[in-house]
Structures are given as structure tokens and as C-alpha cells.
Design an enzyme around this catalytic site. Structure first.
Site, PDB file in Angstrom:
ATOM      1  N   ASP A  63       1.175 -22.318  -2.123  1.00 51.48           N
ATOM      2  CA  ASP A  63       1.386 -20.971  -1.595  1.00 51.48           C
ATOM      3  C   ASP A  63       0.092 -20.368  -1.070  1.00 51.48           C
ATOM      4  O   ASP A  63      -0.982 -20.676  -1.592  1.00 51.48           O
ATOM      5  CB  ASP A  63       1.847 -20.051  -2.746  1.00 51.48           C
ATOM      6  CG  ASP A  63       3.349 -19.865  -2.770  1.00 51.48           C
ATOM      7  OD1 ASP A  63       4.048 -20.692  -2.157  1.00 51.48           O
ATOM      8  OD2 ASP A  63       3.804 -18.899  -3.388  1.00 51.48           O
ATOM      9  N   TYR A  65      -2.495 -17.273  -1.134  1.00 50.15           N
ATOM     10  CA  TYR A  65      -2.816 -16.284  -2.166  1.00 50.15           C
ATOM     11  C   TYR A  65      -1.962 -15.039  -1.942  1.00 50.15           C
ATOM     12  O   TYR A  65      -1.709 -14.638  -0.804  1.00 50.15           O
ATOM     13  CB  TYR A  65      -4.291 -15.900  -2.091  1.00 50.15           C
ATOM     14  CG  TYR A  65      -5.255 -17.014  -2.434  1.00 50.15           C
ATOM     15  CD1 TYR A  65      -5.259 -17.584  -3.699  1.00 50.15           C
ATOM     16  CD2 TYR A  65      -6.171 -17.486  -1.497  1.00 50.15           C
ATOM     17  CE1 TYR A  65      -6.159 -18.603  -4.018  1.00 50.15           C
ATOM     18  CE2 TYR A  65      -7.072 -18.497  -1.800  1.00 50.15           C
ATOM     19  CZ  TYR A  65      -7.059 -19.058  -3.067  1.00 50.15           C
ATOM     20  OH  TYR A  65      -7.946 -20.053  -3.390  1.00 50.15           O
ATOM     21  N   PHE A  76      -6.584 -22.616  -0.172  1.00 56.51           N
ATOM     22  CA  PHE A  76      -7.718 -22.415  -1.086  1.00 56.51           C
ATOM     23  C   PHE A  76      -8.778 -21.454  -0.542  1.00 56.51           C
ATOM     24  O   PHE A  76      -9.685 -21.078  -1.268  1.00 56.51           O
ATOM     25  CB  PHE A  76      -8.376 -23.749  -1.475  1.00 56.51           C
ATOM     26  CG  PHE A  76      -7.488 -24.657  -2.269  1.00 56.51           C
ATOM     27  CD1 PHE A  76      -7.179 -24.364  -3.592  1.00 56.51           C
ATOM     28  CD2 PHE A  76      -6.941 -25.792  -1.694  1.00 56.51           C
ATOM     29  CE1 PHE A  76      -6.339 -25.195  -4.327  1.00 56.51           C
ATOM     30  CE2 PHE A  76      -6.102 -26.628  -2.420  1.00 56.51           C
ATOM     31  CZ  PHE A  76      -5.800 -26.331  -3.744  1.00 56.51           C
ATOM     32  N   HIS A 185      -5.086 -30.527 -10.495  1.00 59.72           N
ATOM     33  CA  HIS A 185      -5.330 -29.343  -9.675  1.00 59.72           C
ATOM     34  C   HIS A 185      -6.618 -28.660 -10.116  1.00 59.72           C
ATOM     35  O   HIS A 185      -6.981 -28.706 -11.296  1.00 59.72           O
ATOM     36  CB  HIS A 185      -4.147 -28.372  -9.824  1.00 59.72           C
ATOM     37  CG  HIS A 185      -4.094 -27.315  -8.774  1.00 59.72           C
ATOM     38  ND1 HIS A 185      -4.794 -26.129  -8.885  1.00 59.72           N
ATOM     39  CD2 HIS A 185      -3.423 -27.261  -7.598  1.00 59.72           C
ATOM     40  CE1 HIS A 185      -4.553 -25.395  -7.809  1.00 59.72           C
ATOM     41  NE2 HIS A 185      -3.738 -26.049  -7.009  1.00 59.72           N
TER      42      HIS A 185
END
Length: 223
Positions: A63, A65, A76, A185
Site C-alpha cells: 500500500d 503510506y 517505501f 519485510h
């Protein structure tokens, strides 16, 4: 709008499929009733900044942010002037441990995008403060096609898959032709379970050099 780069030709058939107007209608309705990130003009920023012909690395995110002023279309990455999120703090820490590259004083990853690193979220929009709110609405169909287009390149590409959701995309990748770099992750919940020490940046550059491709300059200039 979809990108006016070489991606447009590669993805044109997607815009004629039934899911596309449904997806666009959903996003429009969401924007009419709620705050949605990223801004309309930044939804396809990853494809604008990294043309298909220039892709040599693909980092898969999930997704955007969902906090104010964070998302700007690259996984990211956050806008200049926004606090660096915890996952990106960990990415920068691993980059420094792996290659000795000092973290920049911001979290904007456009330098990577302009250097052949496609920073692709699998869902390209999200409702403010509602993680995963736009999942399962059609974005994944579109971004899976983006991954297939990259997989179809004859030149080696390094696919960087962090976390279980990203690793599921291995089904779309020809591992005989391309390289896959995978680990846990980088989020604080998972980073100590296999992300730290995984050396994804040096692994990626080694795979590129082995294929005769210029390695990525992972340094990001300070503001």
C-alpha cells in the site's frame, strides 16, 4: 492518468478491460468522499520516473503510506520534509551495513527511481488513515501486469521481494532469466527476523554485474 512513457504502449490493453473503468470509478468515488493518497497526479509516479526500457531492478511494496503528505507514488518513499517512516529507516540501516552508504537526511527515493529502480506498490491508492482500504479493487490486476511486462524483458532484471506479500509475486517471475532477492519485510515487526543482514543491495548489484549491466548507485543526495 496512466503514464505517457513506453509503459503506455506496454499496458494499453489493460485500459480496455472491464476491471479498469470499475477501478477508476471506485477511486473517483473515494476521492469525492474521502482524502485519498497519493495525489491524483502522482498515482503513476513510479512508471513516469522509471520507463520500462530503463528498469533493471523492481522493488515490490504493498500500500501507499496512509498518513498526510507521505505517499507520492513510489513504494517505501516519502516526500521531502516528511519524517522517514520506520520501514525506510530500517532499509537505510541495512544499506549502510551492506554497502557503507550513509542514510540521507530525507526519505525521498526518486534518485533510485531515476537510476533504473522501479518502486512499485501493488496497490496504488489508499484512503487516508485506512491501511489496505483499496486492496482487492483492481489495482493488483494492473500491477501484476506491470510485473509481467518487466518479466518479459530479455535483459536480466533483479526483483527485490521483501515480506510474504511481495514473495507471492514470484509466480509472475521467470527465475531462470531474472534474479530474485528476497527476505523478511523491513518493517519493525519483521526486520529482525531476516531483513537485517540479508544484504539485498550488494546481492542486487552482483546479479546485475554478472549480466553485464551497470550496477545501481544506491547513494541518495542530501537535501
Amino acid at each position: 492518468m496512466p503514464p505517457k512513457t513506453d509503459w503506455n504502449k506496454a499496458l494499453r490493453q489493460e485500459f480496455d478491460k472491464p476491471y479498469w473503468p470499475e477501478l477508476m470509478g471506485f477511486v473517483h468515488a473515494e476521492r469525492s468522499a474521502h482524502e485519498v493518497y497519493p495525489a491524483h497526479e502522482e498515482v503513476f509516479a513510479a512508471l513516469h520516473l522509471t520507463p520500462l526500457a530503463q528498469v533493471k531492478v523492481l522493488i515490490v511494496g504493498q500500500d501507499p503510506y496512509h498518513g498526510p503528505n507521505q505517499a507520492h507514488g513510489l513504494c517505501f518513499s516519502v516526500r521531502h520534509g516528511v519524517a522517514v517512516p520506520p520501514s525506510l529507516v530500517n532499509i537505510f540501516a541495512e544499506l549502510q551495513a551492506d554497502l557503507g552508504v550513509a542514510p540521507p537526511n530525507h526519505g525521498n527515493l526518486e534518485a533510485w527511481a531515476r537510476n533504473g529502480v522501479l518502486l512499485l506498490n501493488t496497490t496504488l491508492t489508499v484512503r487516508a488513515h485506512r491501511a489496505a482500504s483499496h486492496q482487492g479493487r483492481g489495482w493488483e490486476t494492473f500491477t501484476d501486469e506491470v510485473i509481467r511486462c518487466v518479466n518479459a524483458k530479455t535483459q536480466r532484471v533483479v526483483f527485490v521481494l521483501w515480506g510474504n506479500a511481495a514473495r507471492k509475486k514470484k509466480l509472475l517471475i521467470d527465475a531462470h532469466k531474472h534474479a530474485i532477492v528476497e527476505s523478511a519485510h523491513p518493517s519493525p515487526l519483521a526486520a529482525h527476523n531476516g531483513f537485517f543482514g540479508s544484504k539485498p543491495f550488494s546481492q542486487t548489484n552482483t546479479a546485475l554485474i554478472e549480466a553485464g549491466i551497470e550496477p545501481v548507485d544506491w547513494r541518495i543526495p542530501n537535501d
